[in-house]
Design an enzyme around this catalytic site. Structure first.
Site, PDB file in Angstrom:
ATOM      1  N   SER A 108       0.802  -1.222   0.000  1.00 37.43           N
ATOM      2  CA  SER A 108       0.000   0.000   0.000  1.00 37.43           C
ATOM      3  C   SER A 108       0.831   1.267   0.000  1.00 37.43           C
ATOM      4  CB  SER A 108      -0.938   0.011   1.212  1.00 37.43           C
ATOM      5  OG  SER A 108      -0.202  -0.061   2.424  1.00 37.43           O
ATOM      6  N   ASP A 133      -3.725   8.204   8.070  1.00 42.22           N
ATOM      7  CA  ASP A 133      -4.859   7.418   8.567  1.00 42.22           C
ATOM      8  C   ASP A 133      -4.502   6.429   9.665  1.00 42.22           C
ATOM      9  OD1 ASP A 133      -3.437   5.533   7.184  1.00 42.22           O
ATOM     10  OD2 ASP A 133      -5.027   5.011   5.774  1.00 42.22           O
ATOM     11  N   HIS A 181      -0.700   4.904   7.156  1.00 41.05           N
ATOM     12  CA  HIS A 181      -0.159   5.457   5.922  1.00 41.05           C
ATOM     13  C   HIS A 181       0.128   6.942   6.110  1.00 41.05           C
ATOM     14  CE1 HIS A 181      -2.773   2.021   4.665  1.00 41.05           C
ATOM     15  NE2 HIS A 181      -1.632   1.688   4.083  1.00 41.05           N
TER      16      HIS A 181
END
Length: 356
Positions: free
Chosen positions: A31, A324, A327
């Site tokens: 990610s 978040d 991240h």
């Protein structure tokens, strides 16, 4: 189309010569680098630059986006969609691990895997696309020898898959050599296909992220770094991974002296964010979540995550490192990319004349 996107496209077109030293840019990872292979996000993800969610786990661009921009490439298209990949492709997948399903299944941890997108699987997909990118094998070797590969970050999800199911950290430490071997194998497969300029990032200091700081909180102040506020044991896991990775990359350099293999240091740069946030303009510090909702100093609650269940977004995202809980913000990605492009967190830097 947002004005910021139009400005980016205009600037890219005004500086096409910056990518002349590379034929293409290829990215693999999780990610931290996925630009749309898994579209699990919705607004406010993507709000800062794109104005909509693109699959990126941030409010805007990622490190790989800033690198593509600096080199004069278009933003990398996700490999699992129909695109022309002759200038590059992104094979990174949200939640991807380095190791395959079998490793976790043998340890009764396969239920923690979100996707089947190990490094081995990503490289296989790359191989399948090669004929459409560069033709016959010999032509591909020539083409790939003048392309840039960024392989990672890999490892974070291998460890979190176990940690989130209450595996003791001492046991998770034993995963590290397996992860490093798989990562080395993946890099060597790319070299065999023709890659000659490869950057391999280490893992981040996960003990500095609100998800870990909240979910694995302890009352003992000795468990936290006095300068950073990060958890020592989880950062020690990241440090072990990075130390073994650097040794593995040294071995690969000796085995392939004609190939440029560079380490990208996420760890030191994010530690510097935590110690010296104001140096980068991060007035909110490094440990507080921008998008979320939590009744603690980290503004993180597993049950009220970003884009879910009564979340809030901070007034000025650019003052935050963390987006978040796990991240980072576009502002943090921009600062990291600068450290890779110009140094000192990739040596020699991507834009160094030594690599031209």
């Amino acid at each position: 189309m947002k004005l910021s996107v139009l400005l980016f496209l205009l600037l890219s077109s005004l500086h096409p010569s910056s990518s002349q030293r590379y034929n293409a840019l290829f990215s693999f990872g999780d990610s931290m680098a996925d630009t749309g292979n898994v579209r699990i996000a919705k607004l406010p993800y993507g709000m800062t630059f794109f104005g909509n969610a693109t699959g990126r786990c941030s409010d805007g661009r990622l490190v790989i986006d800033f690198i593509a921009q600096a080199l004069g490439f278009p933003l990398l298209p996700p490999s699992q969609e129909e695109h022309d990949f002759k200038r590059g492709a992104n094979f990174a997948v949200v939640a991807a691990t380095t190791l395959g399903f079998e490793f976790f299944n043998e340890r009764n941890l396969s239920r923690g895997l979100w996707v089947n997108a190990s490094l081995h699987t990503q490289v296989e997909r790359f191989e399948r696309l090669l004929p459409s990118i560069c033709g016959a094998p010999q032509g591909c070797k020539e083409f790939l020898s003048k392309s840039l590969f960024i392989v990672g970050e890999f490892g974070g999800n291998d460890y979190s898959t176990a940690l989130f199911f209450a595996t003791p950290i001492a046991e998770v430490n034993t995963f590290v050599p397996h992860v490093i071997d798989a990562l080395s194998d993946g890099v060597e497969r790319l070299i065999g296909l023709g890659a000659a300029d490869i950057i391999v990032p280490g893992v981040l200091p996960v003990g500095c992220f609100p998800l870990y700081l909240t979910n694995f909180h302890t009352p003992d102040p000795e468990d936290y770094g006095p300068k950073t506020g990060c958890t020592r044991s989880y950062n020690a896991l990241s440090w072990l991974h990075n130390a073994l990775l650097r040794k593995a990359l040294d071995r690969l350099r000796r085995k392939h002296p004609a190939v440029s293999i560079r380490y990208a240091d996420y760890y030191s740069q994010i530690i510097d964010f935590a110690i010296n946030p104001l140096k980068y303009g991060f007035t909110a510090g490094a440990l507080r979540t921008c998008c979320g909702k939590g009744d603690n100093i980290y503004n993180y609650d597993q049950g009220r995550r970003c884009s879910e269940n009564n979340f809030t977004v901070c007034d000025d995202v650019s003052t935050h490192v963390n987006w978040d809980g796990i991240h980072m913000t576009e502002a943090a990605h921009r600062a990291i990319a600068r450290g890779w492009l110009h140094g000192p967190y990739v040596d020699p830097p991507i834009l160094s004349s030594d690599q031209s």
